[in-house]
Design a protein around this motif. Sequence first.
Motif, PDB file in Angstrom:
ATOM      1  N   THR A   1       1.173  -1.132   0.426  1.00 19.97           N
ATOM      2  CA  THR A   1       0.019  -0.308   0.205  1.00 19.97           C
ATOM      3  C   THR A   1       0.819   1.175   0.036  1.00 19.97           C
ATOM      4  O   THR A   1       1.278   1.062   1.067  1.00 19.97           O
ATOM      5  N   LEU A   2       0.933   2.011  -0.805  1.00 21.08           N
ATOM      6  CA  LEU A   2       1.321   3.366  -0.900  1.00 21.08           C
ATOM      7  C   LEU A   2       1.045   3.921   0.304  1.00 21.08           C
ATOM      8  O   LEU A   2      -0.088   4.182   0.590  1.00 21.08           O
ATOM      9  N   PRO A   3       2.262   4.924   0.680  1.00 26.85           N
ATOM     10  CA  PRO A   3       1.980   5.215   1.887  1.00 26.85           C
ATOM     11  C   PRO A   3       1.572   7.156   1.815  1.00 26.85           C
ATOM     12  O   PRO A   3       1.514   7.438  -0.157  1.00 26.85           O
ATOM     13  N   GLN A   4       0.704   7.574   2.534  1.00 28.21           N
ATOM     14  CA  GLN A   4      -0.247   8.895   2.311  1.00 28.21           C
ATOM     15  C   GLN A   4       0.720   9.944   1.441  1.00 28.21           C
ATOM     16  O   GLN A   4       0.731  10.883   0.831  1.00 28.21           O
ATOM     17  N   SER A   5       2.405  10.051   2.111  1.00 27.39           N
ATOM     18  CA  SER A   5       3.384  10.825   1.842  1.00 27.39           C
ATOM     19  C   SER A   5       3.319  11.271   0.532  1.00 27.39           C
ATOM     20  O   SER A   5       3.442  12.131  -0.309  1.00 27.39           O
ATOM     21  N   ILE A   6       3.598   9.701  -0.667  1.00 25.54           N
ATOM     22  CA  ILE A   6       3.003   9.966  -1.677  1.00 25.54           C
ATOM     23  C   ILE A   6       1.529   9.916  -2.717  1.00 25.54           C
ATOM     24  O   ILE A   6       1.294  10.696  -3.349  1.00 25.54           O
ATOM     25  N   LEU A   7       1.176   9.603  -1.500  1.00 25.08           N
ATOM     26  CA  LEU A   7      -0.969   9.838  -2.567  1.00 25.08           C
ATOM     27  C   LEU A   7      -1.265  11.055  -2.303  1.00 25.08           C
ATOM     28  O   LEU A   7      -1.742  11.641  -3.149  1.00 25.08           O
ATOM     29  N   GLN A   8      -0.463  11.840  -1.250  1.00 25.93           N
ATOM     30  CA  GLN A   8      -1.436  13.294  -1.629  1.00 25.93           C
ATOM     31  C   GLN A   8      -0.991  13.931  -2.303  1.00 25.93           C
ATOM     32  O   GLN A   8      -1.781  15.322  -3.190  1.00 25.93           O
TER      33      GLN A   8
ATOM     34  N   LYS B   1      -6.749   5.832  -1.299  1.00 22.01           N
ATOM     35  CA  LYS B   1      -5.336   5.016  -1.100  1.00 22.01           C
ATOM     36  C   LYS B   1      -5.639   4.211  -2.805  1.00 22.01           C
ATOM     37  O   LYS B   1      -5.963   3.977  -3.192  1.00 22.01           O
ATOM     38  N   LEU B   2      -3.931   3.453  -2.055  1.00 20.72           N
ATOM     39  CA  LEU B   2      -3.638   2.481  -3.961  1.00 20.72           C
ATOM     40  C   LEU B   2      -2.288   1.349  -3.264  1.00 20.72           C
ATOM     41  O   LEU B   2      -1.818   1.821  -2.169  1.00 20.72           O
ATOM     42  N   ARG B   3      -3.334   0.477  -3.660  1.00 19.01           N
ATOM     43  CA  ARG B   3      -2.195  -0.725  -3.527  1.00 19.01           C
ATOM     44  C   ARG B   3      -1.947  -1.989  -4.183  1.00 19.01           C
ATOM     45  O   ARG B   3      -2.844  -1.847  -5.094  1.00 19.01           O
ATOM     46  N   ILE B   4      -1.258  -1.757  -4.469  1.00 19.81           N
ATOM     47  CA  ILE B   4      -0.661  -2.613  -5.632  1.00 19.81           C
ATOM     48  C   ILE B   4      -0.752  -4.411  -4.704  1.00 19.81           C
ATOM     49  O   ILE B   4       0.080  -4.603  -3.867  1.00 19.81           O
ATOM     50  N   TYR B   5      -0.642  -5.814  -5.745  1.00 21.99           N
ATOM     51  CA  TYR B   5      -0.882  -6.683  -5.204  1.00 21.99           C
ATOM     52  C   TYR B   5      -0.204  -8.114  -6.289  1.00 21.99           C
ATOM     53  O   TYR B   5      -0.419  -7.820  -7.520  1.00 21.99           O
ATOM     54  N   PHE B   6      -0.109  -8.807  -5.613  1.00 24.88           N
ATOM     55  CA  PHE B   6       0.033 -10.524  -6.776  1.00 24.88           C
ATOM     56  C   PHE B   6      -0.411 -10.924  -5.758  1.00 24.88           C
ATOM     57  O   PHE B   6      -0.010 -11.508  -4.707  1.00 24.88           O
ATOM     58  N   THR B   7      -0.890 -12.033  -6.114  1.00 22.25           N
ATOM     59  CA  THR B   7      -0.996 -13.354  -6.065  1.00 22.25           C
ATOM     60  C   THR B   7      -0.992 -14.538  -6.624  1.00 22.25           C
ATOM     61  O   THR B   7      -0.685 -14.524  -8.236  1.00 22.25           O
ATOM     62  N   GLY B   8      -0.747 -15.558  -6.374  1.00 16.17           N
ATOM     63  CA  GLY B   8      -0.264 -16.782  -6.818  1.00 16.17           C
ATOM     64  C   GLY B   8      -1.479 -17.979  -6.321  1.00 16.17           C
ATOM     65  O   GLY B   8      -0.705 -18.415  -4.984  1.00 16.17           O
ATOM     66  N   ASN B   9      -1.211 -18.722  -7.227  1.00 11.79           N
ATOM     67  CA  ASN B   9      -1.537 -20.399  -6.438  1.00 11.79           C
ATOM     68  C   ASN B   9      -1.386 -21.375  -7.065  1.00 11.79           C
ATOM     69  O   ASN B   9      -0.774 -21.187  -7.948  1.00 11.79           O
ATOM     70  N   ASP B  10      -0.378 -22.735  -6.441  1.00 14.64           N
ATOM     71  CA  ASP B  10       0.158 -23.790  -6.609  1.00 14.64           C
ATOM     72  C   ASP B  10       1.807 -23.172  -7.305  1.00 14.64           C
ATOM     73  O   ASP B  10       1.621 -23.449  -8.050  1.00 14.64           O
ATOM     74  N   LEU B  11       2.033 -22.570  -6.005  1.00 17.48           N
ATOM     75  CA  LEU B  11       2.981 -21.844  -7.113  1.00 17.48           C
ATOM     76  C   LEU B  11       4.611 -22.732  -7.152  1.00 17.48           C
ATOM     77  O   LEU B  11       5.541 -22.518  -8.133  1.00 17.48           O
ATOM     78  N   TRP B  12       4.693 -23.532  -6.269  1.00 16.99           N
ATOM     79  CA  TRP B  12       5.247 -24.410  -6.191  1.00 16.99           C
ATOM     80  C   TRP B  12       4.983 -25.757  -5.984  1.00 16.99           C
ATOM     81  O   TRP B  12       4.321 -25.748  -4.807  1.00 16.99           O
ATOM     82  N   GLU B  13       5.937 -26.881  -6.157  1.00 14.80           N
ATOM     83  CA  GLU B  13       5.948 -28.135  -5.206  1.00 14.80           C
ATOM     84  C   GLU B  13       6.830 -28.958  -5.445  1.00 14.80           C
ATOM     85  O   GLU B  13       7.900 -29.431  -6.617  1.00 14.80           O
ATOM     86  N   THR B  14       7.376 -30.448  -4.449  1.00 13.17           N
ATOM     87  CA  THR B  14       8.386 -30.812  -5.034  1.00 13.17           C
ATOM     88  C   THR B  14       7.400 -32.352  -4.498  1.00 13.17           C
ATOM     89  O   THR B  14       7.063 -32.530  -2.826  1.00 13.17           O
TER      90      THR B  14
END
Length: 79
Positions: free
Chosen positions: A11-18, A25-38
């Motif tokens: 989430t970007l801080p308020q000092s940048i968002l002003q 509010k600005l949030r950047i996200y990454f979600t992954g499913n079944d990324l790795w298995e051994t």
Amino acid sequence: MRLKNLTIGYTLPQSILQHLKPLTKLRIYFTGNDLWETSKIRDGWDPEQSRNAYSDSDSNAIYRYPFCRSYTVGLDVTF
């Protein structure tokens, strides 16, 4: 061992968002499913499923699915 789900966000801080007046509010996200298995299973099928395929008695369809990964990148924006 298996990494089934992972979500990383920032989430970007308020000092940048002003400087971006309409955004509160600005949030950047990454979600992954079944990324790795051994495992010792090397056939490409999901190791959590039974090794024996089973079928539906009505349609004789085989219900066995391959191991697949998915990735999602997104923005959560509030004005």
